[in-house]
Design a protein around this motif. Structure first.
Motif, PDB file in Angstrom:
ATOM      1  N   THR A   1      24.752 -37.797  17.022  1.00 39.60           N
ATOM      2  CA  THR A   1      25.739 -39.087  16.554  1.00 39.60           C
ATOM      3  C   THR A   1      26.804 -38.952  16.730  1.00 39.60           C
TER       4      THR A   1
ATOM      5  N   ASN B   1      23.457 -41.672   9.798  1.00 36.75           N
ATOM      6  CA  ASN B   1      22.842 -40.773   9.838  1.00 36.75           C
ATOM      7  C   ASN B   1      23.709 -39.737  10.797  1.00 36.75           C
TER       8      ASN B   1
ATOM      9  N   SER C   1      26.577 -32.886   9.776  1.00 39.52           N
ATOM     10  CA  SER C   1      26.751 -33.829  10.528  1.00 39.52           C
ATOM     11  C   SER C   1      25.700 -33.359  11.431  1.00 39.52           C
ATOM     12  N   ASN C   2      25.084 -34.999  12.216  1.00 40.07           N
ATOM     13  CA  ASN C   2      24.430 -35.129  13.088  1.00 40.07           C
ATOM     14  C   ASN C   2      25.129 -34.634  14.397  1.00 40.07           C
TER      15      ASN C   2
ATOM     16  N   ILE D   1      23.924 -36.765   7.721  1.00 42.92           N
ATOM     17  CA  ILE D   1      22.243 -37.165   7.381  1.00 42.92           C
ATOM     18  C   ILE D   1      21.550 -37.180   6.476  1.00 42.92           C
TER      19      ILE D   1
ATOM     20  N   VAL E   1      19.553 -29.774  12.894  1.00 42.66           N
ATOM     21  CA  VAL E   1      18.320 -30.973  12.274  1.00 42.66           C
ATOM     22  C   VAL E   1      18.783 -29.825  10.418  1.00 42.66           C
TER      23      VAL E   1
END
Length: 645
Positions: free
Chosen positions: A620, A556, A616-617, A559, A104
């Motif tokens: 997602t 998303n 990156s997430n 991020i 995260v």
């Protein structure tokens, strides 16, 4: 009573190394990488109950247990053996990759998060100032002055002039960025995460005119080669080679989490591509090569060798790839004669995992070994961990008597490298101290595994990454690298034309087509709320329509990094790392860095704005690409018209 099964992703580390400030009553920590959580195994002078439970429940039959609800709640124990959790093996990389998957990241577009980050940096600064932007070399060492760089030469005949141009062009700053209280930050031809620029160069010389044989560190601000050690090549064979190393303290001071370690290898990939293009522009070739074991041995863990290259005139074909040495092929080390009077402590690089009802210990440094640890062995290793007072008796006989085990068992642990001579342990702790204190211990285990596999093995980036498909003029190339290449943080709302957008990645297409592990996606902004997604087809040799997504989903996935969402076009490189060992994993990152530097140079030449990020997430991002998030590395290039402040 129903049987329970150990989560196969779990592994065990020494608490004082992975969590030095929270040791408590546990010498060992169980890590659940999927949840990125750590659990202390309580029991300093005994076999910890938690480790015993997890060991026994790792058998095919599992273990009938009661009063373990907390372990099932935390997913340390699972109700079924055939679960969705991927079973791991004896390669620490697998565990590390699970640990950093789904990391995260903070959204620094938030003012609150930005201010909190500055507060955190101020706290770091109270403990220690940021490392120097250039490594300070010993002034007493022998130095060789290189000639002044002449970047606009059409071709170069002299190796000395070539080194001056390509090394200065890659590693010397071309500008400064205001770093506030912790500046200045440097702007170089290659972008670097957080402007840390950890990559440096080692030059190996043998039989080259005007340069005495030896191994040298390149000192960018002085444009000098600083003597490091004698060359190991005893022959008269001419050799002009480079080894890229990383000064790890620079990024670890700023980024104190495990995932940031990957950015070092992306940075190295950017540097490789710059070196390759500059060499080609002056009529030379950069080719993959070896890193000699003596080079690895000469460096402590402050500077880590990554990859090696040779420089020569083009001869029409590239160096062939060497067979990779894997951990399963490691030649057994010679038997070590141990001193009965010397003290021994547990190897700080020992880690364990659970398999088939057993606890398995692994170490990659200073020797590679894997050993099934019975309770007697584990008790010895538990007792022999370095104590704070340093007064625990630990000669082989004392270890044998204190733990009521045979001297032969202690000998076996010494021969495996699980117990190490006290003086050597102190040296290992000293080398690893900054990794441990900055929360990079798991990164260190990954690197040591990479080092063990990489020694005397040729880089496997791939020879197609070192072909030059078109001639490059030095002048325009250097102007693009030194003047035009800048990070864009604000894009104009104007869309760029398709031909210009495609030109940003056209130099990457041949490599994409040749590399099965690489994928590329193109996201074109339709309006403020929608992006059209295309996927590169290696069969059709063109982009094909894939889907449309809302801007919020892309935001998303990256991020919340606004430059990506505001750009006209996004090119998204994705590399599969499924089934790779440590060398393959690092080479996947190096390839991504090389590809992205091609994009940097292309955009600079076309005067297009560019913002790149690997953050990156993962989950997602996978919704957009429909790739397996667990085995995919992402790197984003946002392209558009820059708005300069």
């Amino acid at each position: 009573m129903r049987s329970l099964f150990t989560n196969p992703s779990l592994y065990v580390l020494q608490t004082k190394l992975v969590s030095p400030n929270s040791q408590g009553n546990s010498r060992w920590t169980v890590v659940n990488p999927v949840a990125s959580t750590l659990y202390g195994a309580i029991g300093k002078d005994e076999y910890p109950k938690l480790i015993k439970i997890l060991r026994d429940a790792s058998s095919a039959e599992g273990e009938a247990l009661h009063d373990v609800e907390i372990l099932t709640e935390k997913s340390l124990l699972l109700p079924e053996p055939n679960c969705s959790v991927t079973k791991k093996g004896s390669v620490f990389l697998d565990y590390y990759h699970s640990f950093v998957h789904g990391y995260v990241f903070h959204n620094y577009d938030s003012i609150e998060r930005f201010e909190k980050d500055r507060e955190q940096m101020n706290e770091y600064g109270k403990i220690a100032r940021p490392p120097d932007v250039y490594t300070q070399r010993n002034a007493e060492l022998k130095r060789l002055n290189l000639p002044l760089p002449q970047m606009h030469l059409c071709s170069i005949e002299s190796e000395v002039q070539l080194l001056s141009n390509i090394l200065s062009g890659t590693f010397l700053a071309v500008g400064e960025i205001n770093g506030g209280d912790f500046g200045p930050w440097l702007r170089k031809a290659n972008p670097s995460g957080g402007a840390r620029h950890p990559i440096e160069a080692l030059v190996i010389i043998n039989g080259v005119e005007n340069i005495p044989d030896g191994v040298y560190c390149f000192d960018p601000p002085n444009n000098q080669l600083v003597y490091k050690m004698a060359s190991s090549d005893g022959s008269n064979h001419r050799r002009l080679s480079l080894v890229l190393t990383a000064r790890v303290e620079r990024p670890m001071w700023r980024y104190r989490e495990s995932r940031s370690f990957r950015a070092i290898f992306l940075d190295a990939g950017h540097c490789i591509e710059t070196l390759r293009q500059l060499s080609a522009a002056y009529g030379w070739s950069l080719m993959e090569g070896f890193i000699d074991q003596n080079v690895f041995n000469e460096f402590d863990l402050q500077d880590i060798p990554i990859c090696g290259f040779s420089i020569s005139r083009p001869v029409g074909r590239m160096a062939s790839e060497a067979t990779l040495q894997t951990t399963s092929d490691i030649v057994a080390c010679e038997r070590e004669d141990f001193s009965r009077s010397a003290c021994y402590n547990t190897n700080p690089f020992l880690w364990c995992y659970f398999a088939e009802g057993k606890l398995v210990g692994v170490t990659s440094y200073p020797k590679c070994a894997k050993l099934i640890l019975d309770e007697s062995m584990f008790r010895v290793l538990n007792y022999a961990q370095v104590s704070r007072r340093g007064d625990r008796p630990s000669t082989p006989l004392e270890l044998s008597l204190s733990q009521n085990v045979s001297i032969n068992l202690v000998d076996e642990l010494i021969q495996s490298g699980f117990l190490v001579n006290l003086e050597n342990v102190r040296s290992l702790y000293s080398e690893a101290a900054h990794w441990i204190s900055h929360g990079w211990y798991q990164n260190l285990l990954v690197y040591l595994e990479y080092k063990a596999e990489k020694i005397n093995s040729e880089s496997l980036i791939g020879e197609n990454f070192f072909h030059e498909s078109e001639s490059v003029e030095p002048g325009p190339l250097w102007k693009a690298l030194s003047t035009e290449r800048k990070t864009t943080r604000i894009f104009s709302p104007t869309l760029i034309d398709p031909i210009s957008a495609f030109g940003a990645v056209s130099s990457c297409l041949e490599l994409l087509n040749d590399c099965d592990a690489l994928e590329m996606f193109h996201l074109k902004r339709v309006n403020d709320d929608m992006f059209k997604v295309q996927r590169w087809s290696k069969k059709e040799r063109c982009f094909i329509n894939f889907k449309e997504i809302e801007s919020a989903l892309l935001e998303n996935a990256v991020i919340g990094q606004k430059p990506v969402v505001q750009a006209s076009d996004i090119y998204w490189f994705a590399s599969s790392v499924e089934g790779l060992n440590s060398v393959g994993y690092v080479n996947a990152l190096l390839r991504l860095g090389m590809l992205m530097q091609k994009v940097c140079i292309s955009c600079a030449r076309m005067k297009l704005g560019l913002f790149i990020t690997p953050a990156s997430n993962d989950l997602t991002a996978a919704k957009i690409t429909e790739l397996n998030s667990v085995s995919t590395l992402n790197y984003f290039a946002a392209v558009g018209r820059a708005v300069r402040k």
